[in-house]
Scaffold this motif. Structure first.
Motif, PDB file in Angstrom:
ATOM      1  N   LYS A 261      29.131  20.286  53.192  1.00  0.00           N
ATOM      2  CA  LYS A 261      28.921  20.945  54.478  1.00  0.00           C
ATOM      3  C   LYS A 261      27.867  22.047  54.341  1.00  0.00           C
ATOM      4  CE  LYS A 261      33.674  20.038  55.929  1.00  0.00           C
ATOM      5  NZ  LYS A 261      34.987  20.647  56.294  1.00  0.00           N
ATOM      6  N   THR A 262      27.099  22.249  55.405  1.00  0.00           N
ATOM      7  CA  THR A 262      25.982  23.194  55.352  1.00  0.00           C
ATOM      8  C   THR A 262      26.471  24.630  55.505  1.00  0.00           C
ATOM      9  OG1 THR A 262      24.513  21.521  56.298  1.00  0.00           O
ATOM     10  CG2 THR A 262      23.752  23.808  56.342  1.00  0.00           C
ATOM     11  N   VAL A 263      26.059  25.489  54.589  1.00  0.00           N
ATOM     12  CA  VAL A 263      26.479  26.889  54.572  1.00  0.00           C
ATOM     13  C   VAL A 263      25.816  27.649  55.730  1.00  0.00           C
ATOM     14  CG1 VAL A 263      26.477  29.040  53.257  1.00  0.00           C
ATOM     15  CG2 VAL A 263      26.789  26.849  52.076  1.00  0.00           C
ATOM     16  N   GLY A 264      26.632  28.286  56.560  1.00  0.00           N
ATOM     17  CA  GLY A 264      26.102  29.119  57.641  1.00  0.00           C
ATOM     18  C   GLY A 264      25.888  28.385  58.942  1.00  0.00           C
ATOM     19  N   GLU A 265      26.292  27.123  59.005  1.00  0.00           N
ATOM     20  CA  GLU A 265      26.172  26.377  60.248  1.00  0.00           C
ATOM     21  C   GLU A 265      27.555  26.114  60.832  1.00  0.00           C
ATOM     22  OE1 GLU A 265      23.836  22.843  60.050  1.00  0.00           O
ATOM     23  OE2 GLU A 265      21.980  23.913  59.539  1.00  0.00           O
ATOM     24  N   ALA A 266      27.617  26.019  62.174  1.00  0.00           N
ATOM     25  CA  ALA A 266      28.890  25.728  62.847  1.00  0.00           C
ATOM     26  C   ALA A 266      29.206  24.240  62.686  1.00  0.00           C
ATOM     27  CB  ALA A 266      28.786  26.104  64.313  1.00  0.00           C
ATOM     28  N   PRO A 267      30.475  23.862  62.575  1.00  0.00           N
ATOM     29  CA  PRO A 267      31.647  24.765  62.632  1.00  0.00           C
ATOM     30  C   PRO A 267      32.128  25.225  61.267  1.00  0.00           C
ATOM     31  CG  PRO A 267      32.378  22.505  62.737  1.00  0.00           C
ATOM     32  CD  PRO A 267      30.877  22.446  62.599  1.00  0.00           C
ATOM     33  N   PHE A 268      31.355  24.943  60.206  1.00  0.00           N
ATOM     34  CA  PHE A 268      31.814  25.220  58.842  1.00  0.00           C
ATOM     35  C   PHE A 268      31.769  26.721  58.514  1.00  0.00           C
ATOM     36  CE2 PHE A 268      30.575  25.343  54.193  1.00  0.00           C
ATOM     37  CZ  PHE A 268      31.873  25.188  53.725  1.00  0.00           C
ATOM     38  N   GLY A 269      30.646  27.359  58.727  1.00  0.00           N
ATOM     39  CA  GLY A 269      30.496  28.773  58.406  1.00  0.00           C
ATOM     40  C   GLY A 269      30.240  29.016  56.940  1.00  0.00           C
ATOM     41  N   ILE A 270      30.847  30.070  56.406  1.00  0.00           N
ATOM     42  CA  ILE A 270      30.640  30.449  55.001  1.00  0.00           C
ATOM     43  C   ILE A 270      32.003  30.564  54.324  1.00  0.00           C
ATOM     44  CG2 ILE A 270      29.636  32.139  53.432  1.00  0.00           C
ATOM     45  CD1 ILE A 270      27.852  33.074  55.725  1.00  0.00           C
ATOM     46  N   PRO A 271      32.253  29.796  53.274  1.00  0.00           N
ATOM     47  CA  PRO A 271      33.552  29.897  52.586  1.00  0.00           C
ATOM     48  C   PRO A 271      33.595  31.096  51.644  1.00  0.00           C
ATOM     49  CG  PRO A 271      32.170  28.292  51.479  1.00  0.00           C
ATOM     50  CD  PRO A 271      31.388  28.762  52.675  1.00  0.00           C
ATOM     51  N   VAL A 272      34.807  31.483  51.264  1.00  0.00           N
ATOM     52  CA  VAL A 272      34.982  32.532  50.252  1.00  0.00           C
ATOM     53  C   VAL A 272      34.504  31.992  48.908  1.00  0.00           C
ATOM     54  CG1 VAL A 272      36.665  33.929  48.990  1.00  0.00           C
ATOM     55  CG2 VAL A 272      36.909  33.598  51.464  1.00  0.00           C
ATOM     56  N   ASN A 273      33.588  32.706  48.261  1.00  0.00           N
ATOM     57  CA  ASN A 273      33.109  32.266  46.945  1.00  0.00           C
ATOM     58  C   ASN A 273      33.284  33.331  45.869  1.00  0.00           C
ATOM     59  OD1 ASN A 273      31.080  33.932  48.014  1.00  0.00           O
ATOM     60  ND2 ASN A 273      29.481  32.905  46.828  1.00  0.00           N
ATOM     61  N   ILE A 274      33.872  34.477  46.253  1.00  0.00           N
ATOM     62  CA  ILE A 274      34.217  35.509  45.266  1.00  0.00           C
ATOM     63  C   ILE A 274      35.741  35.607  45.260  1.00  0.00           C
ATOM     64  CG2 ILE A 274      33.947  37.923  44.590  1.00  0.00           C
ATOM     65  CD1 ILE A 274      31.361  37.986  46.222  1.00  0.00           C
ATOM     66  N   HIS A 275      36.379  35.073  44.218  1.00  0.00           N
ATOM     67  CA  HIS A 275      37.836  34.981  44.155  1.00  0.00           C
ATOM     68  C   HIS A 275      38.356  35.990  43.134  1.00  0.00           C
ATOM     69  CE1 HIS A 275      38.115  31.263  46.606  1.00  0.00           C
ATOM     70  NE2 HIS A 275      36.920  31.012  46.088  1.00  0.00           N
ATOM     71  N   ILE A 276      38.928  37.074  43.628  1.00  0.00           N
ATOM     72  CA  ILE A 276      39.449  38.128  42.754  1.00  0.00           C
ATOM     73  C   ILE A 276      40.906  37.816  42.451  1.00  0.00           C
ATOM     74  CG2 ILE A 276      39.796  40.615  42.503  1.00  0.00           C
ATOM     75  CD1 ILE A 276      37.661  41.030  44.653  1.00  0.00           C
ATOM     76  N   ASN A 277      41.225  37.558  41.187  1.00  0.00           N
ATOM     77  CA  ASN A 277      42.589  37.179  40.814  1.00  0.00           C
ATOM     78  C   ASN A 277      43.343  38.270  40.067  1.00  0.00           C
ATOM     79  OD1 ASN A 277      41.387  37.058  38.257  1.00  0.00           O
ATOM     80  ND2 ASN A 277      41.069  34.842  38.413  1.00  0.00           N
ATOM     81  N   GLU A 278      42.721  39.422  39.869  1.00  0.00           N
ATOM     82  CA  GLU A 278      43.380  40.563  39.249  1.00  0.00           C
ATOM     83  C   GLU A 278      42.676  41.832  39.723  1.00  0.00           C
ATOM     84  OE1 GLU A 278      42.953  40.402  35.044  1.00  0.00           O
ATOM     85  OE2 GLU A 278      40.768  40.096  35.120  1.00  0.00           O
ATOM     86  N   CYS A 279      43.392  42.942  39.693  1.00  0.00           N
ATOM     87  CA  CYS A 279      42.787  44.182  40.186  1.00  0.00           C
ATOM     88  C   CYS A 279      41.682  44.640  39.244  1.00  0.00           C
ATOM     89  CB  CYS A 279      43.856  45.270  40.320  1.00  0.00           C
ATOM     90  SG  CYS A 279      43.243  46.761  41.131  1.00  0.00           S
ATOM     91  N   PRO A 280      40.462  44.849  39.747  1.00  0.00           N
ATOM     92  CA  PRO A 280      39.365  45.317  38.891  1.00  0.00           C
ATOM     93  C   PRO A 280      39.635  46.738  38.391  1.00  0.00           C
ATOM     94  CG  PRO A 280      38.579  44.474  41.017  1.00  0.00           C
ATOM     95  CD  PRO A 280      40.047  44.656  41.138  1.00  0.00           C
ATOM     96  N   PRO A 281      38.913  47.179  37.356  1.00  0.00           N
ATOM     97  CA  PRO A 281      39.062  48.547  36.855  1.00  0.00           C
ATOM     98  C   PRO A 281      38.685  49.560  37.940  1.00  0.00           C
ATOM     99  CG  PRO A 281      37.851  47.197  35.281  1.00  0.00           C
ATOM    100  CD  PRO A 281      37.967  46.393  36.533  1.00  0.00           C
ATOM    101  N   VAL A 282      39.486  50.614  38.064  1.00  0.00           N
ATOM    102  CA  VAL A 282      39.227  51.664  39.048  1.00  0.00           C
ATOM    103  C   VAL A 282      38.205  52.641  38.471  1.00  0.00           C
ATOM    104  CG1 VAL A 282      40.235  53.532  40.407  1.00  0.00           C
ATOM    105  CG2 VAL A 282      41.541  51.433  39.995  1.00  0.00           C
ATOM    106  N   LEU A 283      37.081  52.822  39.180  1.00  0.00           N
ATOM    107  CA  LEU A 283      36.067  53.777  38.738  1.00  0.00           C
ATOM    108  C   LEU A 283      36.485  55.215  39.005  1.00  0.00           C
ATOM    109  CD1 LEU A 283      32.794  52.089  40.078  1.00  0.00           C
ATOM    110  CD2 LEU A 283      33.725  51.965  37.763  1.00  0.00           C
ATOM    111  N   PHE A 284      37.141  55.409  40.148  1.00  0.00           N
ATOM    112  CA  PHE A 284      37.453  56.770  40.597  1.00  0.00           C
ATOM    113  C   PHE A 284      38.595  56.689  41.594  1.00  0.00           C
ATOM    114  CE2 PHE A 284      36.731  60.062  43.878  1.00  0.00           C
ATOM    115  CZ  PHE A 284      36.825  61.204  43.096  1.00  0.00           C
TER     116      PHE A 284
END
Length: 508
Positions: A261-284
């Motif tokens: 499916k084409t990215v950014g076209e209707a009706p597909f849109g944009i899928p999630v491609n950054i999958h965070i599976n654990e909490c990243p380190p806290v900077l501050f």
């Protein structure tokens, strides 16, 4: 480089015509001349234009937007002129938010249209458009998602990277059927501009970042996550991108993981491609009132208020390096007013801090003690004060001549007293524009005070013709030779007033 001190405008123009200066020097010199013209006693600001609207009016970089960005006027001419009107849109296509993009000056871009300013517009039906800010021509469009309602635009790195944020906790039935996580608070889609390039889409999930998450913003490469426990945690977006991105997506090209499916076209849109599976380190991490923390200064410091209501109006300035409270790092004007004072890092990149109260504006700077960086000191560079006759305000004289002293004190922002309402920085002229308002003859009278940004010296006062009703919202913009005042009026209408520098009597 010839010595220019004492030369008049004609001499500058003669030198310019002979090509003596480079472009940067010329620009700086032209702005110095313009600053001198603006501040001349013989030059007045005159109202040249007024336009009302039933919807919110927006202003940015010489452009005034009406009807939810559908209609655009340029404020650069001597009287604002219509630039363009976009085609009428249905309610489903209403523009929800917008950003004005200025083209980069340090590199060439693929098409001539990319070299001109653009308007990024997000619509109710999840389309992201890029229009020419000069003609209104549609340059690009991207469909975001059929499942998530996107509503907000914001800059990550100004004029380089921006993000689109969804509304919170609105998982539709179709999204549930598609298997979307109920713990997801919201979604962020991150793009580069000129032309539009997708960085990635990620979800903010409570099972990863904590059940108390209530909001998130992206700024200067930092993901700032706010919690209902009055805590703000910062994460590196670059580290998140490097570690958790699964698929590189390109707008207009097939997504192989989704059946081509084409990215950014209707009706597909944009899928999630950054999958965070654990909490990243806290900077501050910091606990603060209303989840408000600001980072800036030279060297890096942060400003916050302790997370208890009794500390409201008291600001702490600490070193970002080791969280040490600076000497004189607690700033409290102790003002008694309906509206609280506010504080922020100066937008001129000097590292200074502006603290604004009803009757006082303090410009502060961060100093190190001698040659040691063990502790930093917050010192007052200058103050701007409103005229207050406190002694007279507490004494009344009756008709019989008897003097009566009041048993109560006025609020610091009482309408009868000269009060500071807002501060605007004009970077090209290096001036601070301070709005002062006083209630006289049953209406508010406003002046714009122009102060030197380096010394605080008052250089000019500009009266506004229209009254200033403090019960309604106001915005004021000072842009070179132009003052734009946008006010909310009765019946929830809006009005825009434009002032321009005019010729004085000395020029006649």
């Amino acid at each position: 480089m010839p010595q220019l001190r004492g030369k008049n405008v004609a001499a500058y123009l003669d030198l310019r015509s002979r090509g003596i200066f480079d472009a940067g020097t010329l620009s700086k010199l032209n702005l110095k001349i313009l600053r001198g013209i603006v501040l001349q006693d013989s030059k007045d600001f005159t109202k040249v234009w007024t336009k009302s609207s039933k919807s919110t009016i927006f202003y940015e970089s010489g452009r005034i937007y009406f009807e939810n960005y559908q209609c655009c006027f340029s404020s650069l001419p001597s009287e604002p002129q219509l630039l363009y009107e976009l085609p009428k849109r249905s309610k489903a296509e209403k523009i929800e938010d917008a950003l004005l993009c200025q083209c980069p000056l340090d590199k060439g871009l693929p098409t001539p249209s990319d070299q001109k300013p653009s308007l990024l517009a997000l619509t109710s039906n999840n389309w992201l458009y890029r229009f020419s800010a000069v003609t209104g021509q549609q340059l690009e469009k991207v469909y975001l998602s059929p499942h998530h309602k996107f509503r907000y635009l914001g800059w990550d790195v100004s004029q380089e990277t921006f993000y689109v944020k969804s509304i919170q906790n609105k998982v539709t039935s179709s999204a549930r059927q598609a298997g979307f996580n109920q713990n997801t608070l919201l979604y962020l889609a991150v793009f580069r501009v000129f032309p539009l390039q997708l960085v990635g889409v990620l979800e903010i999930n409570k099972s990863i970042f904590g059940s108390t998450v209530i909001d998130v913003v992206l700024s200067q490469g930092v993901l700032a996550v706010s919690h209902s426990t009055k805590t703000v945690k910062l994460y590196s977006f670059e580290d998140i991108l490097n570690k958790y991105i699964r698929t590189e997506l390109v707008l207009g090209e097939p997504c192989h993981s989704e059946g081509g499916k084409t990215v950014g076209e209707a009706p597909f849109g944009i899928p999630v491609n950054i999958h965070i599976n654990e909490c990243p380190p806290v900077l501050f991490e910091v606990s603060c009132f209303d989840n408000g923390v600001q980072i800036g200064g030279h060297p890096w410091h942060y400003i916050f208020t302790l997370p208890h209501k009794k500390h409201q109006g008291s600001y702490r300035i600490c070193s970002l390096k080791d969280n040490t409270l600076a000497k004189h790092g607690i700033q409290d004007m102790k003002c008694c007013s309906l509206e609280s004072d506010w504080i922020y890092f100066h937008p001129d990149d000097s590292g200074r801090i502006i603290h604004v109260g009803p009757s006082t504006i303090n410009v502060l700077k961060i100093l190190s003690e001698l040659e040691s960086d063990a502790q930093f000191d917050i010192v007052k560079e200058f103050s701007i004060t409103a005229h207050r006759d406190d002694a007279a305000s507490h004494i009344n004289v009756t008709s019989s001549g008897r003097t009566v002293k009041r048993r109560f004190y006025q609020l610091d922002d009482d309408p009868d007293r000269e009060t500071f309402r807002m501060v605007e920085y004009e970077d090209e002229l290096d001036l601070l524009a301070v709005v002062e308002v006083t209630h006289r003859e049953d209406e508010g009278k406003a002046h714009v005070r122009l102060h030197d940004n380096n010394t605080g010296a008052l250089l000019k006062r500009v009266p506004l013709v229209e009254s200033w009703d403090v019960t309604y919202s106001h915005e004021l913009f000072f842009d070179r030779d132009t003052i734009v005042h946008i006010e909310q009026t009765k019946n929830n209408n809006f009005c825009c007033h434009v002032y321009k520098i005019s010729r004085g009597q000395a020029d006649e």
